[in-house]
Enzyme design. Sequence first.
Site, PDB file in Angstrom:
ATOM      1  N   ASP A 101       0.871  -1.169   0.000  1.00  0.00           N
ATOM      2  CA  ASP A 101       0.000   0.000   0.000  1.00  0.00           C
ATOM      3  C   ASP A 101       0.909   1.219   0.000  1.00  0.00           C
ATOM      4  O   ASP A 101       1.753   1.365   0.890  1.00  0.00           O
ATOM      5  CB  ASP A 101      -0.855  -0.038   1.277  1.00  0.00           C
ATOM      6  N   ASP A 190      -3.035   4.798  -2.443  1.00  0.00           N
ATOM      7  CA  ASP A 190      -4.108   5.225  -1.552  1.00  0.00           C
ATOM      8  C   ASP A 190      -4.649   6.626  -1.877  1.00  0.00           C
ATOM      9  O   ASP A 190      -3.868   7.541  -2.185  1.00  0.00           O
ATOM     10  CB  ASP A 190      -3.509   5.234  -0.133  1.00  0.00           C
ATOM     11  N   ASP A 307     -12.419  -0.813   4.641  1.00  0.00           N
ATOM     12  CA  ASP A 307     -13.095   0.457   4.953  1.00  0.00           C
ATOM     13  C   ASP A 307     -14.615   0.361   5.012  1.00  0.00           C
ATOM     14  O   ASP A 307     -15.256   1.294   5.507  1.00  0.00           O
ATOM     15  CB  ASP A 307     -12.753   1.511   3.883  1.00  0.00           C
TER      16      ASP A 307
HETATM   17  C1  GLC Z   1      -7.860   5.114   2.170  1.00  0.00           C
HETATM   18  C2  GLC Z   1      -7.734   3.921   3.080  1.00  0.00           C
HETATM   19  C3  GLC Z   1      -8.384   4.241   4.397  1.00  0.00           C
HETATM   20  C4  GLC Z   1      -7.702   5.464   4.987  1.00  0.00           C
HETATM   21  C5  GLC Z   1      -7.692   6.636   4.005  1.00  0.00           C
HETATM   22  C6  GLC Z   1      -6.748   7.714   4.433  1.00  0.00           C
HETATM   23  O1  GLC Z   1      -9.177   5.389   1.847  1.00  0.00           O
HETATM   24  O2  GLC Z   1      -8.300   2.788   2.472  1.00  0.00           O
HETATM   25  O3  GLC Z   1      -8.339   3.161   5.294  1.00  0.00           O
HETATM   26  O4  GLC Z   1      -8.369   5.850   6.153  1.00  0.00           O
HETATM   27  O5  GLC Z   1      -7.243   6.221   2.733  1.00  0.00           O
HETATM   28  O6  GLC Z   1      -5.418   7.301   4.301  1.00  0.00           O
END
Ligand code: GLC
Length: 449
Positions: A101, A190, A307
């Site tokens: 990630d 992300d 999420d």
């Molecule tokens: C993405 C991730 C989530 C996180 C957000 C901020 O949406 O999947 O879990 O809170 O980014 O980094």
Amino acid sequence: MLKHSSNTWDGAVVYQIYPRSFEDSDGDGIGDLAGIESRLDHLVDLGVDAIWLSPIYPSPLADMGYDVADHCAVAPELGDLDGFDRLVASAHDRGLRLLLDFVPSHTSIEHRWFREHPEYYVWADEPPNNWVAAFGGPAWSRDERTGRYYLHSFYPEQPDLDWRVPEVRDAMGDVLRFWVDRGVDGFRVDALQQLMKDADLRDDPMATTPFVLPLGDEYGRLEHVHSEAGPEIRIALEAIREAAPDAFLVGEVYRPTRDLGPYLEHLDAAFAFELLHAPFEAGRLAEVITDGAAHGGQIAWALSNHDFPRLATRFGEGSAALAAELLMTLPGPVFLYQGDEIGMLDGGEAQPPFDRAGRDAHRHPMQCEPGPLGGFTTGEPWLDLTDPDLRSVSAQRGAEGSLLELYRVLIARRRELSGPVEADADGATLRLRRGQHTVSLGLPPATPG
Ligand code: GLC
């Protein structure tokens, strides 16, 4: 066809691992890299092609690892770089590729850059606009040390990086090269919708119609025309692609599927969140699949992630098998969230919650075996197990009619499918055509409301 990295990703099944909740090797109640390594054979049996690890980096955990404090290290509770190298080697030995990630849009407020390189972030003497953070509250917080305000699209502990600053692009390029040199095959990137915002920091207007994807109440009141998805995204994506020319890059862009074009010029794929949020109704599913298919194989499909509520919770346990068949019939890369292969449901919220935005429920430990600890740990699990006596990998392995066996068969059948998908609905039946193959799924009738 995928544009940049090898087209071996076309049709790939990627298994999402939430590292803290997959397998604990040392009894501290938190999943770790050695634990993941010890369970790779389950993934080989299942037949997946690759794994994606949610963040493994040191973090104060304000956003459970998406607040990265050091991009080029492993959180001590998860292991270390030697352990990471072992995991990559073990995965590759088994023919599994590995995605990390990559979190480009912000860092942890505890990242050393925040003090050593304040120019990497976005500052103002007073909050210059009405922007709201995705989890609620203003997007500007006062830094007590300097008295100035910094921008954060998510929690206040996650200051936004300014990708217009060349040194930010260089530093993040170094991060990508660091991991590519260690053998990773690609990155899930992300929150790309937040990477480039309006250069003039103009106010967002009030929303006049609901956004096509679910948003937090406060965030949803504005229409994010300036705080998201700025046209200069190209500058950032070019830098990312340049640093990782051969890596598979799949973007999280939380925007309507029809808006993904500019991102897909540089990425191999991006998720279609309209599928993840679609009701389990033939008509709407056909519509979102058709919209995705318009991007010609560059859509990454997922029905769950860390999420949002798990698919078996959203659609109902009785629909998990149909959802599996749907997902595994789609072209491009598809993503399977850990536990969905055994029909795991959401668990409860921890008290006090680990995630202030209420997402603990979707992050409970993997259930490999029956018994109170689910084979996850020998210690006190950081989040309770949900129902390992009702569903686990070992109980479903080889069991006729189990969801796990169905996934295995569907993943194997997927190898025979090729080409684009055509989707249509006939009453409650969703029909998906891939070349010679037609899959008809009789979905439960839509519930009114
Ligand atoms: C993405 C991730 C989530 C996180 C957000 C901020 O949406 O999947 O879990 O809170 O980014 O980094």
